[in-house]
Design a protein around this motif. Sequence first.
Motif, PDB file in Angstrom:
ATOM      1  N   ILE A   1      -9.749   4.864   7.762  1.00 13.88           N
ATOM      2  CA  ILE A   1     -11.175   5.128   7.538  1.00 13.88           C
ATOM      3  C   ILE A   1     -11.705   4.240   6.417  1.00 13.88           C
ATOM      4  O   ILE A   1     -12.786   3.651   6.516  1.00 13.88           O
ATOM      5  CB  ILE A   1     -11.384   6.624   7.238  1.00 13.88           C
ATOM      6  CG1 ILE A   1     -10.996   7.463   8.462  1.00 13.88           C
ATOM      7  CG2 ILE A   1     -12.823   6.897   6.840  1.00 13.88           C
ATOM      8  CD1 ILE A   1     -10.882   8.945   8.187  1.00 13.88           C
ATOM      9  N   GLU A   2     -10.944   4.124   5.334  1.00 12.08           N
ATOM     10  CA  GLU A   2     -11.363   3.285   4.202  1.00 12.08           C
ATOM     11  C   GLU A   2     -11.536   1.828   4.620  1.00 12.08           C
ATOM     12  O   GLU A   2     -12.444   1.140   4.150  1.00 12.08           O
ATOM     13  CB  GLU A   2     -10.311   3.393   3.088  1.00 12.08           C
ATOM     14  CG  GLU A   2     -10.675   2.698   1.787  1.00 12.08           C
ATOM     15  CD  GLU A   2     -10.144   1.282   1.680  1.00 12.08           C
ATOM     16  OE1 GLU A   2     -10.551   0.559   0.759  1.00 12.08           O
ATOM     17  OE2 GLU A   2      -9.323   0.882   2.547  1.00 12.08           O
ATOM     18  N   ARG A   3     -10.693   1.355   5.539  1.00  9.96           N
ATOM     19  CA  ARG A   3     -10.732  -0.043   5.954  1.00  9.96           C
ATOM     20  C   ARG A   3     -11.939  -0.371   6.837  1.00  9.96           C
ATOM     21  O   ARG A   3     -12.314  -1.536   6.939  1.00  9.96           O
ATOM     22  CB  ARG A   3      -9.455  -0.398   6.734  1.00  9.96           C
ATOM     23  CG  ARG A   3      -8.186  -0.498   5.909  1.00  9.96           C
ATOM     24  CD  ARG A   3      -8.162  -1.773   5.090  1.00  9.96           C
ATOM     25  NE  ARG A   3      -6.840  -2.041   4.573  1.00  9.96           N
ATOM     26  CZ  ARG A   3      -6.402  -1.659   3.383  1.00  9.96           C
ATOM     27  NH1 ARG A   3      -7.192  -0.980   2.577  1.00  9.96           N
ATOM     28  NH2 ARG A   3      -5.182  -1.945   2.984  1.00  9.96           N
ATOM     29  N   SER A   4     -12.528   0.616   7.504  1.00  9.18           N
ATOM     30  CA  SER A   4     -13.496   0.281   8.551  1.00  9.18           C
ATOM     31  C   SER A   4     -14.851   0.965   8.447  1.00  9.18           C
ATOM     32  O   SER A   4     -15.800   0.518   9.086  1.00  9.18           O
ATOM     33  CB  SER A   4     -12.898   0.619   9.931  1.00  9.18           C
ATOM     34  OG  SER A   4     -12.658   2.011  10.054  1.00  9.18           O
TER      35      SER A   4
ATOM     36  N   SER B   1       0.869  -1.180   0.000  1.00 10.37           N
ATOM     37  CA  SER B   1       0.000   0.000   0.000  1.00 10.37           C
ATOM     38  C   SER B   1       0.903   1.226   0.000  1.00 10.37           C
ATOM     39  O   SER B   1       1.666   1.439   0.949  1.00 10.37           O
ATOM     40  CB  SER B   1      -0.896  -0.016   1.241  1.00 10.37           C
ATOM     41  OG  SER B   1      -1.792   1.052   1.234  1.00 10.37           O
ATOM     42  N   ARG B   2       0.810   2.016  -1.066  1.00 12.54           N
ATOM     43  CA  ARG B   2       1.762   3.123  -1.241  1.00 12.54           C
ATOM     44  C   ARG B   2       1.031   4.376  -1.696  1.00 12.54           C
ATOM     45  O   ARG B   2      -0.076   4.309  -2.237  1.00 12.54           O
ATOM     46  CB  ARG B   2       2.812   2.770  -2.312  1.00 12.54           C
ATOM     47  CG  ARG B   2       3.521   1.457  -2.082  1.00 12.54           C
ATOM     48  CD  ARG B   2       4.745   1.331  -2.979  1.00 12.54           C
ATOM     49  NE  ARG B   2       4.396   1.269  -4.403  1.00 12.54           N
ATOM     50  CZ  ARG B   2       5.267   1.457  -5.395  1.00 12.54           C
ATOM     51  NH1 ARG B   2       6.524   1.761  -5.123  1.00 12.54           N
ATOM     52  NH2 ARG B   2       4.886   1.376  -6.645  1.00 12.54           N
ATOM     53  N   LEU B   3       1.676   5.509  -1.488  1.00 14.15           N
ATOM     54  CA  LEU B   3       1.229   6.762  -2.093  1.00 14.15           C
ATOM     55  C   LEU B   3       2.199   7.056  -3.231  1.00 14.15           C
ATOM     56  O   LEU B   3       3.106   7.873  -3.127  1.00 14.15           O
ATOM     57  CB  LEU B   3       1.215   7.888  -1.068  1.00 14.15           C
ATOM     58  CG  LEU B   3       0.759   9.269  -1.572  1.00 14.15           C
ATOM     59  CD1 LEU B   3      -0.606   9.199  -2.215  1.00 14.15           C
ATOM     60  CD2 LEU B   3       0.782  10.287  -0.444  1.00 14.15           C
ATOM     61  N   HIS B   4       2.021   6.326  -4.328  1.00 15.77           N
ATOM     62  CA  HIS B   4       2.964   6.418  -5.439  1.00 15.77           C
ATOM     63  C   HIS B   4       2.260   6.860  -6.719  1.00 15.77           C
ATOM     64  O   HIS B   4       2.525   7.944  -7.239  1.00 15.77           O
ATOM     65  CB  HIS B   4       3.655   5.076  -5.648  1.00 15.77           C
ATOM     66  CG  HIS B   4       4.579   5.051  -6.819  1.00 15.77           C
ATOM     67  ND1 HIS B   4       5.804   5.705  -6.811  1.00 15.77           N
ATOM     68  CD2 HIS B   4       4.463   4.475  -8.040  1.00 15.77           C
ATOM     69  CE1 HIS B   4       6.390   5.528  -7.977  1.00 15.77           C
ATOM     70  NE2 HIS B   4       5.608   4.792  -8.741  1.00 15.77           N
ATOM     71  N   THR B   5       1.337   6.038  -7.203  1.00 18.70           N
ATOM     72  CA  THR B   5       0.679   6.359  -8.478  1.00 18.70           C
ATOM     73  C   THR B   5       0.013   7.722  -8.422  1.00 18.70           C
ATOM     74  O   THR B   5       0.109   8.512  -9.378  1.00 18.70           O
ATOM     75  CB  THR B   5      -0.359   5.281  -8.818  1.00 18.70           C
ATOM     76  OG1 THR B   5       0.309   4.012  -8.917  1.00 18.70           O
ATOM     77  CG2 THR B   5      -1.051   5.585 -10.135  1.00 18.70           C
ATOM     78  N   PHE B   6      -0.642   8.030  -7.313  1.00 21.62           N
ATOM     79  CA  PHE B   6      -1.348   9.300  -7.188  1.00 21.62           C
ATOM     80  C   PHE B   6      -0.674  10.220  -6.184  1.00 21.62           C
ATOM     81  O   PHE B   6      -1.297  11.077  -5.566  1.00 21.62           O
ATOM     82  CB  PHE B   6      -2.816   9.045  -6.835  1.00 21.62           C
ATOM     83  CG  PHE B   6      -3.525   8.288  -7.919  1.00 21.62           C
ATOM     84  CD1 PHE B   6      -3.861   8.916  -9.114  1.00 21.62           C
ATOM     85  CD2 PHE B   6      -3.793   6.935  -7.782  1.00 21.62           C
ATOM     86  CE1 PHE B   6      -4.477   8.218 -10.136  1.00 21.62           C
ATOM     87  CE2 PHE B   6      -4.413   6.227  -8.802  1.00 21.62           C
ATOM     88  CZ  PHE B   6      -4.761   6.868  -9.978  1.00 21.62           C
ATOM     89  N   GLY B   7       0.650  10.047  -6.061  1.00 19.05           N
ATOM     90  CA  GLY B   7       1.477  11.007  -5.358  1.00 19.05           C
ATOM     91  C   GLY B   7       1.902  12.111  -6.306  1.00 19.05           C
ATOM     92  O   GLY B   7       1.266  12.345  -7.350  1.00 19.05           O
ATOM     93  N   PRO B   8       2.998  12.817  -6.002  1.00 22.23           N
ATOM     94  CA  PRO B   8       3.471  13.860  -6.918  1.00 22.23           C
ATOM     95  C   PRO B   8       3.833  13.276  -8.282  1.00 22.23           C
ATOM     96  O   PRO B   8       4.358  12.173  -8.385  1.00 22.23           O
ATOM     97  CB  PRO B   8       4.711  14.402  -6.192  1.00 22.23           C
ATOM     98  CG  PRO B   8       4.514  14.053  -4.759  1.00 22.23           C
ATOM     99  CD  PRO B   8       3.794  12.741  -4.760  1.00 22.23           C
TER     100      PRO B   8
ATOM    101  N   LEU C   1      -8.476   8.091  -3.351  1.00 24.32           N
ATOM    102  CA  LEU C   1      -7.347   7.485  -4.059  1.00 24.32           C
ATOM    103  C   LEU C   1      -6.507   6.575  -3.170  1.00 24.32           C
ATOM    104  O   LEU C   1      -5.560   5.939  -3.651  1.00 24.32           O
ATOM    105  CB  LEU C   1      -6.441   8.594  -4.618  1.00 24.32           C
ATOM    106  CG  LEU C   1      -7.121   9.584  -5.567  1.00 24.32           C
ATOM    107  CD1 LEU C   1      -6.213  10.777  -5.837  1.00 24.32           C
ATOM    108  CD2 LEU C   1      -7.507   8.893  -6.874  1.00 24.32           C
ATOM    109  N   VAL C   2      -6.846   6.483  -1.883  1.00 25.64           N
ATOM    110  CA  VAL C   2      -5.937   5.868  -0.925  1.00 25.64           C
ATOM    111  C   VAL C   2      -5.749   4.370  -1.171  1.00 25.64           C
ATOM    112  O   VAL C   2      -4.718   3.797  -0.828  1.00 25.64           O
ATOM    113  CB  VAL C   2      -6.434   6.155   0.514  1.00 25.64           C
ATOM    114  CG1 VAL C   2      -7.663   5.312   0.849  1.00 25.64           C
ATOM    115  CG2 VAL C   2      -5.330   5.953   1.533  1.00 25.64           C
ATOM    116  N   HIS C   3      -6.719   3.737  -1.811  1.00 24.64           N
ATOM    117  CA  HIS C   3      -6.664   2.297  -2.038  1.00 24.64           C
ATOM    118  C   HIS C   3      -5.966   1.909  -3.337  1.00 24.64           C
ATOM    119  O   HIS C   3      -5.675   0.729  -3.567  1.00 24.64           O
ATOM    120  CB  HIS C   3      -8.094   1.761  -2.121  1.00 24.64           C
ATOM    121  CG  HIS C   3      -8.812   2.306  -3.326  1.00 24.64           C
ATOM    122  ND1 HIS C   3      -9.152   3.642  -3.448  1.00 24.64           N
ATOM    123  CD2 HIS C   3      -9.219   1.708  -4.487  1.00 24.64           C
ATOM    124  CE1 HIS C   3      -9.741   3.834  -4.612  1.00 24.64           C
ATOM    125  NE2 HIS C   3      -9.797   2.688  -5.256  1.00 24.64           N
TER     126      HIS C   3
END
Length: 392
Positions: free
Chosen positions: A289-292, A187-194, A339-341
């Motif tokens: 939040i997305e998980r629960s 789980s990364r903040l890569h594709t929709f990071g900078p 976008l977090v997922h």
Amino acid sequence: MAGAGGRRAGAVVTGAAHELVFGMGPDPAVAPDWPPLSRAELDPVLREVGLGGAADLEWRSPRPLSAACRVRTADGRVVVVKRLPKALRTPEALGEEHAFADHLRANGIPVPVTFGARHGDAAVRGRDFSYEVQSVGVGDDRYGGDFSWTPYLSVDHARAAGRMLARLHVAAHRFDAPPRPARPLLSRLHTFGPGDPISKVADLIRQRPAVATFLAARDWRTDIARVHLPHHRRLAPLLDDLEPLWTHNDWHGTNLLWRGDGPSSRVTAVIDFGLSDRTTAVFDLATAIERSAVDWLAIRGGGAANVRFDQIRALLSGYGEVRKLTAAERRALPLLFPLVHADYELSEIDYFLSVVPGGNPENAEIAYRDYFLGHTAWIDTPAGHSLRNALA
């Protein structure tokens, strides 16, 4: 790795020819992709970490993406053993997770201890698998039979989870390992990071052949432009103001152990760092939040989202008791949530096609259509707008 945890509830059938695990599609329980761990398999693993072999297997995990069990050793200790295919995690890759967990433990976060192999590896190295051996954390596993995307049992649990997540983020400072390379189930903040998301996916295609083959049969550029890019354009101006931080990235009740009831509920152990990476604190909070808080399975079946606004408020309140969000983080939270997922779902496609024996194209399609695209698309519904407004 539980986020990694299976998407459907299902009973574990013990004593059967094989034990059922959580399913990802319409069936709540399915035959596992990986054979269950046995005492004969565990004996040399436990001897390698100095625990004297296996005496009794007390419980097997129903989570489908690896095999795990709780085992009593020959010398009377109880440990958890997880077996992961090397195509998923080598001992070196597990060492990245363990280094982060060790840092957190040294800074006051209750994380179970990992038993290293005698020859210095972070995990026991088998022919086809890596074996991770950990102590059993302190506390009750109150979500052991639940699946990912399960709400907390109470607002008190949500508040306690928020407090511990904030403590983890405070403790994570000064852990300065670089981001992990692209692998299945991260789980990364890569594709929709900078930067440009389309270029990022093109880079992933060059690195991961299974993802390349899968996406070649789909108009993924048009899909991303239609579903994700409007959200990324709103988020992008804030990204440079978010401090990089190693984070857990799979925060929900099944990865926490518990003591107490009602307002005295507290988290007593944090487990499963399999999805951890260098992201940012608000990414981890949005993931929690997305998980629960959203009933994604009901949405997939055409039902209501059943958003747990009470638990969102409690989790954010508990978090704020320990660590205040910065102004940039407060603005970013509702914009990041859609976008977090996404990176995890791309890595899950990779897992189903490059790690699972024989491949599982049906689950890969579910990950792409229903989760990678579907979760973000839901945010643009009236119910999704209500959730995003609640995060603002």
